[in-house]
Design a protein around this motif. Structure first.
Motif, mmCIF file in Angstrom:
data_model
loop_
_atom_site.group_PDB
_atom_site.id
_atom_site.type_symbol
_atom_site.label_atom_id
_atom_site.label_comp_id
_atom_site.label_asym_id
_atom_site.label_seq_id
_atom_site.Cartn_x
_atom_site.Cartn_y
_atom_site.Cartn_z
ATOM 1 N N PRO A 20 0.848 -1.182 0.000
ATOM 2 C CA PRO A 20 0.000 0.000 0.000
ATOM 3 C C PRO A 20 0.885 1.234 0.000
ATOM 4 O O PRO A 20 1.862 1.289 0.743
ATOM 5 N N TRP A 22 0.973 5.597 -0.297
ATOM 6 C CA TRP A 22 0.281 6.886 -0.382
ATOM 7 C C TRP A 22 1.328 7.980 -0.304
ATOM 8 O O TRP A 22 1.986 8.143 0.716
ATOM 9 N N ILE A 47 -0.423 -0.645 -4.513
ATOM 10 C CA ILE A 47 -1.750 -0.044 -4.530
ATOM 11 C C ILE A 47 -1.561 1.444 -4.251
ATOM 12 O O ILE A 47 -1.298 1.842 -3.116
ATOM 13 N N ASP A 49 -2.889 4.788 -3.527
ATOM 14 C CA ASP A 49 -4.149 5.146 -2.890
ATOM 15 C C ASP A 49 -4.449 6.638 -3.062
ATOM 16 O O ASP A 49 -4.493 7.388 -2.100
ATOM 17 N N LEU A 69 -6.104 3.581 -7.043
ATOM 18 C CA LEU A 69 -7.436 3.845 -6.514
ATOM 19 C C LEU A 69 -7.764 5.299 -6.795
ATOM 20 O O LEU A 69 -6.908 6.168 -6.634
ATOM 21 N N ALA A 78 -6.959 -0.199 0.795
ATOM 22 C CA ALA A 78 -5.973 -0.584 -0.215
ATOM 23 C C ALA A 78 -5.666 -2.076 -0.125
ATOM 24 O O ALA A 78 -5.597 -2.777 -1.140
#
Ligand code: GTP
Ligand code: MG
Lengths: 248, 135
Positions: A20, A22, A47, A49, A69, A78
Motif C-alpha cells: 500500500p 500513499w 496499490i 491510494d 485507486l 488498499a
C-alpha cells in the motif's frame, strides 16, 4: 494451471507482494527494486491510494504492477483491493510490505516461511531483533493490544499492529470476506476475526528499519489518540461474528 | 413506570446497535456516536435527579427543557455529520463514474485497435504472444 481465465496470465509467480502506498514517490522505486533484488521470486503489486505525487508511475517503472485507486481509502481499503486481486489471480500466498522501506526485503522470505505451519505470519518488531523503538501512549497501547491478542490467538504475539504480514490461500479468502477499512481495523480487527474463523497465526521476528524517506505519519497528538482508538478497535473486533468465507 | 419504559427503550436501541456492528451493517464511526448517546440516556434514565441538578446548575427552571435543548443540539449535530458523510459519498460516486466513463472509452479504443482475427486468438494466451502463467 488451475485458472484458465484470461486475467491469470498477468501472474508470473505464486507469491504476491502487496504494497500500500500513499504519497511515497521518494522511496517507492527503491523499495520495489529492493524487493525484486533481495526478496524471493514474486510479483509486486503497488496499490496507489490516490497519491498526489507520481508514486504510481515510479512504481511501474521499477517493475511493479500498479493499481490506482481513484481516491484515498486508507491502508485497510488498499489492502482489501490487494487481497481481491490476489484471489482473482490465483496467488497462493501474499505478503504486505510497507512502501516506505521500513520492512527489510531480506526478511520477506522468513516471514513467508512462517506460513508453513500457520495461515497468517506476522513479522514482529519487538521479538528481540533490531532496534526499532516507540515510546509513550503508543507503546502502552501496543502492550495491551499484544497481550489481549496473544490470548485470543493462543500464541505469543508482540507486535500486532505490524503491517508486515503474510497470508496463505485460506487467509486470503478470509480477508476478502472480512477486512475492515477503518483505521487500526485493518490490523487488529482483521486478525481477531481471522483467528475466530479458524486461521492459525504465528509471528516471525524481524528487524525494522528507519523510514527511508518521506513523512512519518504519527505526531505526538496522534500517538495519544492512538491509545483510545486501538482500545475501541479491539472492543469492536471482539463483538464480531465469526465469518464463513465464500468458497468460490 | 415511565422510568422502566425509558430503560427498556434505551437498552433495546443499544442492543440493536451492537447487533448491527456485529453483523458489519454499521460502520464504527457511526456506532461510536450512537453508543455514546445511548449510554448518556441510560445514565439519565437511571438517575433522573442528575437532570435536576444539571438544570439548576445551568439556570434552567424546568429540567425537561434542558433535556429538550440537549436533544435538539444532538440531533442537529447528527444531521450535520450525516450531511457531511453523504456529500463525501456523493463525491466518491462521481469520481467513480468519471473513471468508469474514461475506462469505457479506453476499452473501446483498444477493441478498435485490435484486428478482427486476433480477437478469437485472445482466448488462447499463448497465441496472443503474452507470457503464460505456467506452473
Ligand atoms: N494505501 C494507503 N497506504 C497508506 C496510507 N497511509 C499510509 N500508507 C502506507 O502504509 C505504509 C505504512 O505507513 P507509515 O506512514 O509508514 O506508517 P507506520 O510505518 O505505521 O509509521 P511510521 O513510523 O510513520 O513509519 C506505507 O507504505 C504508506 O505508504 C493510506 O492512506 N493509503
Ligand atoms: Mg512506516
Amino acid at each position: 494451471m488451475t485458472q484458465p481465465s484470461d486475467i491469470s496470465s498477468a501472474r508470473k509467480h505464486e507469491t504476491l507482494v502487496i504494497m500500500p502506498a500513499w504519497n511515497e514517490a521518494e522511496v517507492i522505486g527503491t523499495t520495489v527494486r529492493e524487493v525484486f533484488e533481495y526478496g524471493p521470486e514474486c510479483d509486486v503489486l503497488v496499490i496507489d491510494d490516490g497519491s498526489r505525487d507520481n508514486t504510481a508511475a515510479l512504481a511501474g517503472e521499477a517493475g511493479a504492477r500498479v493499481l490506482r485507486l481513484p481516491f484515498n481509502m486508507g491502508v485497510g481499503g488498499a489492502m482489501r483491493t490487494g487481497f481481491k486481486y490476489a484471489k482473482s489471480h490465483g496467488y497462493t500466498q501474499v505478503i504486505q510490505v510497507d512502501a516506505d522501506g521500513q520492512h527489510d526485503p531480506r526478511d520477506i522470505k522468513s516471514v513467508l516461511d512462517g506460513l508453513r505451519d500457520a495461515d497468517i505470519a506476522i513479522g514482529a518488531r519487538f521479538a528481540d531483533k533490531g532496534t526499532y523503538e516507540v515510546r509513550g501512549p503508543r507503546k502502552w497501547a501496543m502492550g495491551v493490544l499484544a497481550w489481549s491478542l496473544s490470548r485470543i490467538a493462543g500464541t505469543r504475539l508482540t507486535d500486532v499492529t505490524s503491517g508486515f504480514r503474510a497470508a496463505n490461500e485460506k487467509a486470503i479468502r478470509q480477508y476478502v470476506d472480512h477486512y475492515p477499512a477503518e483505521y487500526l481495523g485493518d490490523t487488529i480487527d482483521s486478525l481477531v476475526v481471522a483467528v475466530r474463523s479458524g486461521c492459525k497465526v504465528r509471528q516471525v521476528p524481524v528487524s525494522m528499519r528507519e523510514r527511508q524517506g518521506g513523512q512519518p505519519s504519527h505526531d505526538p497528538i496522534k500517538a495519544a489518540l492512538y491509545l483510545g482508538r486501538s482500545g475501541l478497535a479491539l472492543l469492536f473486533a471482539l463483538t464480531r461474528k465469526r465469518s464463513t468465507p465464500s468458497t468460490n | 413506570m415511565a422510568l422502566i419504559m425509558g430503560l427498556i427503550v434505551v437498552v433495546a436501541i443499544l442492543i440493536y446497535v451492537f447487533e448491527m456492528l456485529r453483523r458489519q451493517k454499521l460502520r464504527e464511526k457511526y456506532a461510536v456516536l450512537w453508543i455514546i448517546v445511548g449510554i448518556g440516556t441510560l445514565i439519565l434514565s437511571i438517575f433522573p435527579q442528575l437532570l435536576d441538578q444539571a438544570s439548576s446548575l445551568v439556570g434552567i427552571q424546568i429540567p425537561a427543557n434542558l433535556l429538550f435543548i440537549m436533544t435538539l443540539i444532538l440531533l442537529v449535530g447528527v444531521c450535520l455529520h450525516l450531511s457531511h458523510e453523504q456529500s463525501q459519498a456523493e463525491d466518491e460516486v462521481r469520481i467513480l463514474a468519471e473513471e468508469v466513463a474514461i475506462l469505457r472509452s479506453d476499452l473501446q479504443d483498444l477493441r478498435a485497435l485490435r484486428p478482427p482475427e486476433s480477437r478469437d486468438a485472445a482466448q488462447h494466451p499463448v497465441a496472443n504472444g503474452r507470457p503464460v502463467a505456467d506452473k
